[in-house]
Design a protein around this motif. Structure first.
Motif, PDB file in Angstrom:
ATOM      1  N   TYR A 115      -0.757   5.184  -0.966  1.00  0.00           N
ATOM      2  CA  TYR A 115      -0.211   3.817  -1.474  1.00  0.00           C
ATOM      3  C   TYR A 115       0.829   3.410  -0.164  1.00  0.00           C
ATOM      4  CZ  TYR A 115      -2.113   3.805  -6.129  1.00  0.00           C
ATOM      5  OH  TYR A 115      -2.944   3.736  -7.194  1.00  0.00           O
ATOM      6  N   VAL A 116       0.533   2.546   0.592  1.00  0.00           N
ATOM      7  CA  VAL A 116       1.471   2.194   1.740  1.00  0.00           C
ATOM      8  C   VAL A 116       2.351   0.844   1.046  1.00  0.00           C
ATOM      9  CG1 VAL A 116       1.778   1.059   3.930  1.00  0.00           C
ATOM     10  CG2 VAL A 116      -0.417   2.804   3.310  1.00  0.00           C
ATOM     11  N   MET A 117       3.565   1.253   0.688  1.00  0.00           N
ATOM     12  CA  MET A 117       4.461   0.066   0.235  1.00  0.00           C
ATOM     13  C   MET A 117       5.272  -0.790   1.263  1.00  0.00           C
ATOM     14  SD  MET A 117       3.687   1.343  -2.814  1.00  0.00           S
ATOM     15  CE  MET A 117       4.518   0.211  -4.052  1.00  0.00           C
ATOM     16  N   GLY A 118       4.520  -1.739   1.668  1.00  0.00           N
ATOM     17  CA  GLY A 118       5.303  -2.295   2.577  1.00  0.00           C
ATOM     18  C   GLY A 118       4.108  -2.862   3.736  1.00  0.00           C
ATOM     19  N   ALA A 119       3.828  -4.106   3.807  1.00  0.00           N
ATOM     20  CA  ALA A 119       2.884  -4.480   4.923  1.00  0.00           C
ATOM     21  C   ALA A 119       3.485  -5.039   6.269  1.00  0.00           C
ATOM     22  CB  ALA A 119       1.962  -5.469   4.200  1.00  0.00           C
ATOM     23  N   LEU A 139      -2.721  -1.153   0.277  1.00  0.00           N
ATOM     24  CA  LEU A 139      -1.348  -1.724   1.137  1.00  0.00           C
ATOM     25  C   LEU A 139      -0.693  -2.628   0.115  1.00  0.00           C
ATOM     26  CD1 LEU A 139       0.322  -2.038   3.750  1.00  0.00           C
ATOM     27  CD2 LEU A 139      -1.547  -3.745   4.444  1.00  0.00           C
ATOM     28  N   ILE A 140       0.517  -2.454  -0.228  1.00  0.00           N
ATOM     29  CA  ILE A 140       1.168  -3.383  -1.378  1.00  0.00           C
ATOM     30  C   ILE A 140       2.423  -4.146  -0.702  1.00  0.00           C
ATOM     31  CG2 ILE A 140       2.197  -3.280  -3.406  1.00  0.00           C
ATOM     32  CD1 ILE A 140       0.600  -0.848  -4.308  1.00  0.00           C
ATOM     33  N   ASP A 141       2.613  -5.247  -0.885  1.00  0.00           N
ATOM     34  CA  ASP A 141       3.964  -6.047  -0.653  1.00  0.00           C
ATOM     35  C   ASP A 141       4.150  -7.250  -1.553  1.00  0.00           C
ATOM     36  OD1 ASP A 141       5.952  -7.489   1.177  1.00  0.00           O
ATOM     37  OD2 ASP A 141       5.076  -6.076   2.614  1.00  0.00           O
ATOM     38  N   LEU A 149      -1.645 -10.743   7.319  1.00  0.00           N
ATOM     39  CA  LEU A 149      -1.892 -10.508   8.645  1.00  0.00           C
ATOM     40  C   LEU A 149      -2.573  -8.920   8.909  1.00  0.00           C
ATOM     41  CD1 LEU A 149       1.771 -10.808   9.823  1.00  0.00           C
ATOM     42  CD2 LEU A 149      -0.476 -12.282  10.323  1.00  0.00           C
ATOM     43  N   CYS A 150      -3.002  -8.260   7.630  1.00  0.00           N
ATOM     44  CA  CYS A 150      -3.719  -7.038   7.546  1.00  0.00           C
ATOM     45  C   CYS A 150      -5.101  -7.483   7.878  1.00  0.00           C
ATOM     46  CB  CYS A 150      -3.436  -6.243   6.223  1.00  0.00           C
ATOM     47  SG  CYS A 150      -4.380  -4.636   6.205  1.00  0.00           S
ATOM     48  N   ARG A 151      -5.807  -6.537   8.876  1.00  0.00           N
ATOM     49  CA  ARG A 151      -7.132  -6.804   9.253  1.00  0.00           C
ATOM     50  C   ARG A 151      -7.833  -5.409   8.949  1.00  0.00           C
ATOM     51  NH1 ARG A 151      -5.480 -10.857   8.938  1.00  0.00           N
ATOM     52  NH2 ARG A 151      -5.370 -12.621  10.421  1.00  0.00           N
ATOM     53  N   ALA A 152      -7.138  -4.302   8.460  1.00  0.00           N
ATOM     54  CA  ALA A 152      -7.968  -3.034   7.927  1.00  0.00           C
ATOM     55  C   ALA A 152      -8.798  -3.461   6.671  1.00  0.00           C
ATOM     56  CB  ALA A 152      -6.964  -1.948   8.005  1.00  0.00           C
TER      57      ALA A 152
END
Length: 286
Positions: A115-119, A139-141, A149-152
């Protein structure tokens, strides 16, 4: 390409690493799949893999259905691991293909959650790297514009209450906290530590931020120890502060924790049992 697509293209040989003695590029149980023109998976590369490929394609040409190989990984084959491995090569039939796809599905479902908390910049850089690794990255925000903006190729979640995402995460998950707000960082980090069963908990910042977090937990009477907290994250690498560089060191740090022997062999915590902190492989602070 998915395994399902690869297996549908024509005759395939399964190459299984059945046993390992001493040092080897991969562990027993590793498999790869070979067609006349393609390859899916790897048994470690090098001369061992070339030998397996050559034999598999010879089987495809000859119609042979099974073969076993015993290979010493020494100077005689130009691969100096020093161990010895056994390979089993089999021509795949319909039931074999279904079984292989089921194993792949189960392996994918068993991948640890990250969990990536912040984009923000670093969060998106982390997602770019984690998409290529055997984890399920989320990815969480709270900000839709940053997530956009996330392209992954990872899962993204817009959440007004991100701490609820932490509470609902499966056992052994990794949590990387790097939001746009220090207070939110503290709240989410505390929630991750409180679980007691995380594979990794990291918060972006400095030694000063870690000290402030420790003070905050005491004043908030949170009660949980912070020995399991990694802060700063990725601090054992470069002094370069560009997001991509920071992300590279953090990803290495997280994967080292998630794939260490203690974590891989962590016993299941009975449902409803209190978290002791020992499931993570880290000692519980007094």
């Amino acid at each position: 390409m998915r395994l399902e697509d690869f297996l549908s293209q024509g005759p395939v040989i399964r190459v299984l690493l059945t046993s390992v003695r001493g040092s080897s590029p991969r562990e027993a149980g590793t498999e790869m799949f070979v067609s006349e023109t393609g390859l899916f998976g790897t048994i470690g590369g090098g001369q061992l893999e070339y030998m397996g490929l050559d034999k598999a394609r010879a089987m495809l040409r000859s119609g042979e259905t099974r073969s076993d190989m015993d290979v010493p990984l020494g100077p005689e084959i130009g691969q100096c691991c020093g161990g010895r491995v056994a390979l089993r090569l089999t021509r795949m039939h319909r039931t074999d293909r279904y079984a292989a796809m089921e194993r792949a599905r189960e392996e994918t479902e068993a991948r640890p959650h990250v969990y990536v908390m912040g984009a923000g910049h670093v969060g998106r850089a982390l997602a770019d790297l984690f998409q290529h690794l055997p984890v399920r990255c989320i990815l969480i925000d709270t900000r839709a514009e940053e997530l956009a903006l996330c392209r992954a190729d990872v899962e993204t979640r817009l959440s007004a209450i991100p701490e609820a995402e932490i509470a609902a995460a499966p056992q052994g998950s990794a949590f990387i906290v790097l939001t746009h707000d220090h207070a939110l960082d503290f709240l989410l980090t505390a929630a991750a530590l409180e679980r007691g069963d995380a594979g990794y908990v990291g918060m972006i910042g400095s030694a000063t931020k870690r000290a402030r977090f420790r003070t905050w937990t005491r004043e908030a009477d949170a009660g949980q120890p912070i020995d399991q907290l990694t802060c700063p994250i990725g601090a054992n690498g470069s002094r370069d502060k560009r997001p991509g560089v920071i992300a590279a060191f953090v990803v290495a740090e997280v994967m080292a924790e998630l794939t260490c022997e203690t974590v891989v062999n962590r016993p299941e915590r009975p449902k409803g049992a209190p978290a002791t902190g020992t499931e993570t492989g880290h000692p519980v602070a007094p």
